[in-house]
Design a protein around this motif. Structure first.
Motif, PDB file in Angstrom:
ATOM      1  N   HIS A  76       1.997  -7.136   2.339  1.00 31.47           N
ATOM      2  CA  HIS A  76       3.116  -6.576   3.101  1.00 31.47           C
ATOM      3  C   HIS A  76       2.606  -5.484   4.039  1.00 31.47           C
ATOM      4  N   PRO A  77       3.101  -5.437   5.269  1.00 31.30           N
ATOM      5  CA  PRO A  77       2.668  -4.376   6.187  1.00 31.30           C
ATOM      6  C   PRO A  77       2.999  -2.995   5.616  1.00 31.30           C
ATOM      7  N   PRO A  78       2.049  -2.055   5.633  1.00 28.60           N
ATOM      8  CA  PRO A  78       2.325  -0.697   5.139  1.00 28.60           C
ATOM      9  C   PRO A  78       3.419  -0.022   5.965  1.00 28.60           C
ATOM     10  N   LEU A  79       4.118   0.901   5.336  1.00 26.08           N
ATOM     11  CA  LEU A  79       5.186   1.642   6.015  1.00 26.08           C
ATOM     12  C   LEU A  79       4.666   2.946   6.622  1.00 26.08           C
ATOM     13  N   PHE A  80       3.343   3.064   6.726  1.00 29.77           N
ATOM     14  CA  PHE A  80       2.705   4.227   7.347  1.00 29.77           C
ATOM     15  C   PHE A  80       1.367   3.748   7.897  1.00 29.77           C
ATOM     16  N   GLU A  81       0.707   4.558   8.719  1.00 30.99           N
ATOM     17  CA  GLU A  81      -0.601   4.168   9.250  1.00 30.99           C
ATOM     18  C   GLU A  81      -1.693   4.678   8.316  1.00 30.99           C
ATOM     19  N   LEU A  99       0.842  -1.196   0.000  1.00 24.52           N
ATOM     20  CA  LEU A  99       0.000   0.000   0.000  1.00 24.52           C
ATOM     21  C   LEU A  99       0.873   1.241   0.000  1.00 24.52           C
ATOM     22  N   LEU A 100       0.620   2.127  -0.950  1.00 28.59           N
ATOM     23  CA  LEU A 100       1.331   3.406  -1.037  1.00 28.59           C
ATOM     24  C   LEU A 100       0.395   4.526  -0.599  1.00 28.59           C
ATOM     25  N   PRO A 101       0.944   5.667  -0.159  1.00 24.16           N
ATOM     26  CA  PRO A 101       0.085   6.760   0.319  1.00 24.16           C
ATOM     27  C   PRO A 101      -0.968   7.200  -0.695  1.00 24.16           C
ATOM     28  N   GLU A 102      -0.604   7.191  -1.990  1.00 24.94           N
ATOM     29  CA  GLU A 102      -1.579   7.642  -2.996  1.00 24.94           C
ATOM     30  C   GLU A 102      -2.759   6.680  -3.149  1.00 24.94           C
TER      31      GLU A 102
END
Length: 232
Positions: free
Chosen positions: A63-68, A46-49
């Motif tokens: 994969h676990p996101p690198l942000f909430e 998951l990407l921010p966009e």
């Protein structure tokens, strides 16, 4: 359907406690469990966009996101790699391989598959489904291939997995994420490695996950976005 009902369904089918101890799975934030969910989007990463979906959507990532994420997001990672019928079985089915055992018996990561045909046939089955395949120690086309190890995702960067494949007398180990170091190790050990790519080797598992979640009778979509682009 309420978010909490979906989470209960997922945890029953793919228990969070099956994940490796260091892994980050489950809900990726504090969300309203009474939220009505109408659709589910399945992502590898998951990407921010991508975090701009309406609030009646649940995002499921491998994969676990690198942000909430703001959008309710649930991650199924190593528990999907480990569980029978999960990511590794999906990869085996794509490659027309029959699973006979676990690759790493301690963690249940990866699978050993029976093949019993020539390398030429294996090569055709792989190239029918995958592009940009890399190989170390390419056998003669007529060589009989019997025992194959598969690990969805990251297996070829792990030196211990290369050694384990040799110990188990596998003819071929198929996964992703090969490195210079593991390629040289494979050369020294005279074992064949086939690198499908990390993302590519896990994509069959996304569609297998969607098939499982169809029981929820919601609008379910797999979003297959490759993180790496070719330089033309």
């Amino acid at each position: 359907m309420k978010l909490k009902e979906i989470i209960e369904f997922l945890d029953e089918k793919i228990p969070e406690d099956m994940a490796l101890d260091f892994d980050n799975v489950g809900l990726m934030g504090k969300y309203d469990l009474n939220l009505d969910i109408e659709s589910i989007k399945i992502f590898m990463d998951l990407l921010p966009e991508d975090d701009e979906i309406n609030t009646n959507t649940l995002i499921v990532t491998h994969h676990p996101p690198l942000f909430e994420p703001k959008t309710p997001t649930y991650t199924i990672h190593s528990n999907w790699d480990i569980i029978d019928g999960g990511a590794n079985e999906a990869l085996a089915e794509t490659l027309k391989l029959n699973v006979i055992d676990y690759f790493d018996n301690e963690t249940k990561i990866g699978r050993i598959c029976k093949f019993s045909s020539s390398f030429e046939k294996l090569k055709k089955d792989i190239l029918d489904e995958f592009e940009n395949v890399n190989i170390v120690n390419i056998p003669n086309d007529k060589k009989e291939i019997n025992n194959i190890g598969i690990i969805s995702g990251f297996g070829l960067k792990n030196k211990e997995y290369i050694k384990l494949a040799k110990e188990k007398k596998l003819d071929v180990l198929i996964s992703g994420d090969i490195t210079q170091e593991t390629a040289i190790m494979a050369k020294n050990l005279k074992i064949t490695l086939i690198d499908l790519g990390h993302h590519e080797s896990e994509v069959p598992g996304l569609y297998q996950l969607a098939k499982l979640m169809n029981e929820l009778n919601l609008d379910i979509e797999v979003i297959d976005k490759k993180p790496i682009e070719k330089l033309m």
